[in-house]
Design a protein around this motif. Structure first.
Motif: not given
Length: 369
Positions: A92, A109, A129, A159
Motif C-alpha cells: 500500500a 478501502v 491502508i 490488493f
C-alpha cells in the motif's frame, strides 16, 4: 492486466469455469495467472490494438457484473503479496494512488476475507491502508467514495481497485416460485446462467433447449441477448414457458408490467415448439449453443419407450442441430458420456454438483468438433 474474481462457494470448479467462458466470446484473450481459495486471478488482454486497458476495465465495470452469476466481485489487481500485515502495508505504501484517483476524487478501502484469515483483522487493515493513501493527498469517504480499493485475503493478499460487485440478489427475483408460471424441480437461475455462460450463450447467438420445460435455462440465455428456441412434449408446459419468457425485460431481467407485455416492450427473442427431442424441428447446424436438462425417471421412460432410447436419439439430434465447433451443456442425474460419444460429441468437462443427500447432478460439457 490482472483481474481478480472473487468466486461463490456453490461449486469447486463451475464458478471459475464460468469466468473463463465469458471472456473470449466478448473479444478478450486471457491466461490464468493463479487460482486461490474462492478466487481466480486472470491476465485479461486484447489482441486488437484499438482495445485499450481502459476499455477492458470498462467492460469489467459495466458488462461482466450483468453477465456472471457465480462471482461476488471483480477487482483490477495492483499487487499480490503474502498474507502478512507488514507486506500488505508495504504494498500500500509503494503504489501511486494518483494512478487510480483523480485530483478531487475520494476513496474507501474495503477488505474481504475468503476462508480462514482470522489472523488479520480486516477493519484494522482497512484503516491502515487508508491512512497511507490519505498521506498521498487524497480524501476518504466511507459512504460515497469515487474509488474503492479492495483487499482480498485468500491464500495470498490481493490488493486492487474494485471494478464491480455482482448483484447476485437479482437472480433471486427469478427464482422458480416467483416466476409467472411455476413448476417444481427446475434449475435455480444462478446455475442456469452459469451453464449458459459456460456453453457460450451471448448477444446474437442462437440457443436451443430440446427439453425446455418452463424455460428456466432459456430465460437466462435470453437475458444474455441470445435468440432462444425451446421444445417440449407437453403443450401446457410450452404455454407456461411462453408466459415466463414473455414476462421479463430483456435489458434488466425484471418482470414486465402488463402493459409492457401486451406491447411487446423489451422482450426476449424466443420461439417455442410442442415437439419431440428425438426429432427436433430445426435444420442441421441451426444452434450456436445447446443447453438442456433432460427428464429422467420412469415417466420419461414410458413416454419414450425407454430412457435409453430417449437419450440415445435426443443426443443424436442435438449433434445434428448444433453447429460445428460449438458447445452443448447437458444436466442429468445419470452418466451421459456414452450417449454423447455415440452421437459424435467430444467430452470436454464433467462436473458433479451435489444438490442434496439423494440428488447429485452431472453437468457434462460437450464439443462438436
Amino acid at each position: 492486466m490482472l483481474y481478480a474474481f472473487e468466486l461463490s462457494g456453490e461449486h469447486p470448479e463451475i464458478p471459475a469455469a464460468e469466468v473463463l467462458s465469458v471472456l473470449s466470446p466478448r473479444g478478450l484473450e486471457y491466461s490464468v495467472h493463479e487460482k486461490y481459495l474462492s478466487c481466480i486471478v486472470v491476465d485479461v488482454y486484447s489482441n486488437d490494438p484499438a482495445v485499450t486497458d481502459d476499455d477492458i476495465f470498462s467492460m469489467m465495470c459495466n458488462v461482466m457484473p450483468d453477465v456472471l452469476a457465480m462471482t461476488h466481485a471483480i477487482s483490477k489487481v495492483i499487487e499480490i503479496v503474502d498474507v502478512d500485515e507488514e507486506m500488505i502495508l508495504s504494498a500500500a505504501e509503494r503504489f501511486n494512488a494518483a494512478d487510480y484517483l483523480g485530483e478531487n476524487e475520494t476513496f474507501v478501502v474495503r477488505a474481504k476475507r475468503l476462508g480462514d484469515n482470522s489472523v488479520l483483522k480486516s477493519v484494522d487493515l482497512e484503516g491502515k491502508i487508508g491512512g497511507r493513501i490519505y498521506r498521498q493527498g487524497f480524501r476518504a469517504s466511507l459512504k460515497n467514495a469515487d474509488v474503492t480499493f479492495r483487499l482480498t485475503l485468500t491464500d495470498k493478499a490481493v490488493f486492487g481497485v474494485l471494478a464491480a460487485a455482482v448483484d447476485r440478489g437479482a437472480y433471486e427475483h427469478r427464482s422458480p416460485q416467483k416466476k409467472p408460471f411455476f413448476y417444481p424441480g427446475v434449475l435455480m437461475p444462478r446455475v442456469a446462467r452459469a451453464l449458459s455462460n459456460i456453453a457460450g450463450a451471448k448477444d446474437g447467438s442462437i440457443v436451443v433447449d430440446p427439453f425446455c420445460g418452463t424455460a428456466g435455462i432459456l430465460l437466462e440465455a435470453g437475458l444474455l441477448g441470445a435468440k432462444v428456441l425451446g421444445v417440449d412434449a407437453q403443450e401446457k408446459i410450452i404455454i407456461g414457458a411462453a408466459t415466463n419468457l414473455g414476462g421479463y425485460a430483456q435489458s434488466t431481467g425484471l418482470l414486465l408490467s402488463k402493459e409492457e407485455r401486451e406491447n411487446g416492450v423489451d422482450q426476449i427473442d424466443y420461439d417455442l415448439f410442442v415437439g419431440d427431442a428425438c426429432g427436433l424441428p430445426f435444420d442441421d447446424e441451426t444452434a450456436d449453443v445447446i443447453i438442456t436438462d433432460p427428464p429422467y425417471g420412469r415417466s420419461a421412460a414410458i413416454k419414450a419407450e425407454s430412457l435409453e432410447k430417449l437419450y440415445d436419439e435426443s443426443f443424436k439430434e442435438m449433434f445434428r442441430v448444433l453447429k460445428s465447433g460449438k458447445k452443448a451443456v447437458v444436466v442429468s442425474e445419470i452418466e451421459v458420456e456414452n450417449f454423447a460419444e455415440n452421437a459424435g460429441f467430444v467430452i470436454k468437462n464433467v462436473y458433479k454438483q451435489r444438490v442434496h443427500k439423494s440428488l447429485t447432478r452431472t453437468i457434462t460439457v460437450l464439443n462438436k468438433n
